[in-house]
Design an enzyme around this catalytic site. Structure first.
Site, PDB file in Angstrom:
ATOM      1  N   ASP A  90       4.460  -1.725   3.214  1.00  0.00           N
ATOM      2  CA  ASP A  90       5.474  -2.529   4.140  1.00  0.00           C
ATOM      3  C   ASP A  90       4.356  -3.620   3.096  1.00  0.00           C
ATOM      4  O   ASP A  90       3.154  -3.730   3.687  1.00  0.00           O
ATOM      5  CB  ASP A  90       6.161  -3.286   5.108  1.00  0.00           C
ATOM      6  CG  ASP A  90       7.107  -3.908   4.383  1.00  0.00           C
ATOM      7  OD1 ASP A  90       8.377  -4.414   4.917  1.00  0.00           O
ATOM      8  OD2 ASP A  90       6.531  -5.275   4.780  1.00  0.00           O
ATOM      9  N   HIS A 130       7.354  -5.986  12.610  1.00  0.00           N
ATOM     10  CA  HIS A 130       6.800  -7.208  13.053  1.00  0.00           C
ATOM     11  C   HIS A 130       7.202  -7.884  14.678  1.00  0.00           C
ATOM     12  O   HIS A 130       6.485  -8.551  14.782  1.00  0.00           O
ATOM     13  CB  HIS A 130       7.479  -8.937  12.544  1.00  0.00           C
ATOM     14  CG  HIS A 130       7.133  -9.352  10.607  1.00  0.00           C
ATOM     15  ND1 HIS A 130       5.709  -8.556  10.571  1.00  0.00           N
ATOM     16  CD2 HIS A 130       7.727  -8.785   9.869  1.00  0.00           C
ATOM     17  CE1 HIS A 130       5.991  -9.121   8.498  1.00  0.00           C
ATOM     18  NE2 HIS A 130       6.768  -8.766   8.543  1.00  0.00           N
ATOM     19  N   ASP A 177       9.106  -3.524   0.334  1.00  0.00           N
ATOM     20  CA  ASP A 177       9.493  -5.361  -0.842  1.00  0.00           C
ATOM     21  C   ASP A 177       7.781  -5.130  -1.582  1.00  0.00           C
ATOM     22  O   ASP A 177       7.638  -6.625  -2.098  1.00  0.00           O
ATOM     23  CB  ASP A 177       9.277  -6.182   1.010  1.00  0.00           C
ATOM     24  CG  ASP A 177       8.605  -5.916   1.481  1.00  0.00           C
ATOM     25  OD1 ASP A 177       7.675  -4.586   1.532  1.00  0.00           O
ATOM     26  OD2 ASP A 177       8.679  -6.288   2.492  1.00  0.00           O
TER      27      ASP A 177
HETATM   28 ZN   LIG Z   1       7.944  -6.851   4.380  1.00  0.00          ZN
END
Ligand SMILES: [Zn+2]
Length: 308
Positions: free
Chosen positions: A162, A125, A245
């Site tokens: 992810d 991110h 995740d």
């Molecule tokens: Zn993540």
């Protein structure tokens, strides 16, 4: 055939605060899972600090300096609502990025076939001029640019499974046709980017998946969208943003994958690396917030790398 495992003790000291999902316990779970006898053959190495020049290929100097100056002597400093620095966070972030650059050097230098970086804070991110979403520096992008500019690899791909979209990696890559970013992610979900029509200069492939999608849509996204585009791109190095995740047990998302999906996707990416990049593959830990699922999924992933 060897697989390298890079980590550093300071990555366990980065502490975003009590009850923060991106906890030191995550890395402890990954390292515990990789300590069983099945992983005795891993070549374990301490991650060095990234050099400033490695960070500056992705992040502007004023931003790097601002982040490192914000690191507190004690207590916590919040950069945004969910990205929090503690006293060890600057060093942890430098060693997390340095794990990936060292892994790139070792894999390109034929010291090993591939590598896994068990580090935190995660990176995908982190935009060139903005730390966010638990991420400080963009570890995967820093490794990709080192591969290209120091080792002269013409084309480098980052593949990100992810559950969240790697807005930072996309932002770093989207105007450079010799870098490629592909992401499967739950959508809509944090950080809100990653729509299918975000394609950069033809070098970005986003496959948003609906909540509860599960194995079938995930594998179809890879088989029908991501892998064909990667075959067209012909990367000379494959970097994986390995977040776990999207697992069905994860508390932050609802994509319903399990360990067998991580085995499958890793096999696909190892084969891709052998088709185009002499097997060169570096994987780095991103998210994954259910400790049991994270450990088991990372172990499944690394097991495939070792069998490559
Ligand atoms: Zn993540």
């Amino acid at each position: 055939m060897t697989t390298l495992l890079y980590t550093h003790p300071v990555c366990l000291e980065h502490d975003p605060g009590l009850h923060h999902p991106e906890s030191p316990a995550r890395l402890r779970a990954v390292l515990a899972a990789l300590s069983s006898s099945q992983f005795a053959e891993l070549d374990r190495r301490e991650a060095p600090k990234a050099a400033l020049e490695d960070l500056l290929r992705v992040h502007p100097r004023h931003h790097v300096e601002r982040i490192l100056k914000a690191v507190p002597m004690a207590g916590h400093v919040a950069i945004d609502a969910d990205t929090v620095l503690s006293a060890a966070s600057g060093r942890a972030a430098l060693h997390a990025a340095g794990a990936v650059t060292a892994a790139v050097d070792a894999v390109v230098g034929k010291e090993a076939d591939n590598a896994f970086c068990a580090v935190r804070p995660p990176g995908h991110h982190a935009e060139p001029d903005r730390a966010m979403g638990f991420c400080v520096f963009n570890n995967a992008a820093i490794g990709a640019l080192r591969a290209r500019e120091v080792h002269g690899l013409e084309r480098v791909a980052v593949v990100d499974f992810d559950v969240h979209h790697g807005n930072g990696t996309q932002a770093a890559f989207e105007t450079d046709e010799n870098l490629f970013y592909a992401s499967t992610h739950q959508y809509p979900l944090y950080p809100g980017t990653g729509a299918a029509d975000e394609t950069g200069v033809g070098n970005i492939v986003n496959v948003p998946l609906r909540p509860m999608s599960g194995s079938g849509p995930f594998r179809r996204a890879l088989s029908e969208r991501v892998l064909p585009a990667l075959d067209d791109f012909r990367p000379r190095l494959v970097i994986i943003s390995a977040g776990f995740d999207a697992h069905r047990s994860d508390p932050l998302a609802q994509l319903m994958l399990d360990e067998s999906d991580y085995v499958w996707v890793t096999e696909q990416l190892v084969e891709l690396a052998y088709r185009h990049a002499e097997g060169r593959l570096v994987s780095t830990l991103e998210g994954g917030y259910d400790l049991q699922a994270l450990g088991a999924s990372a172990a499944a992933h690394v097991g495939v790398l070792m069998a490559a």
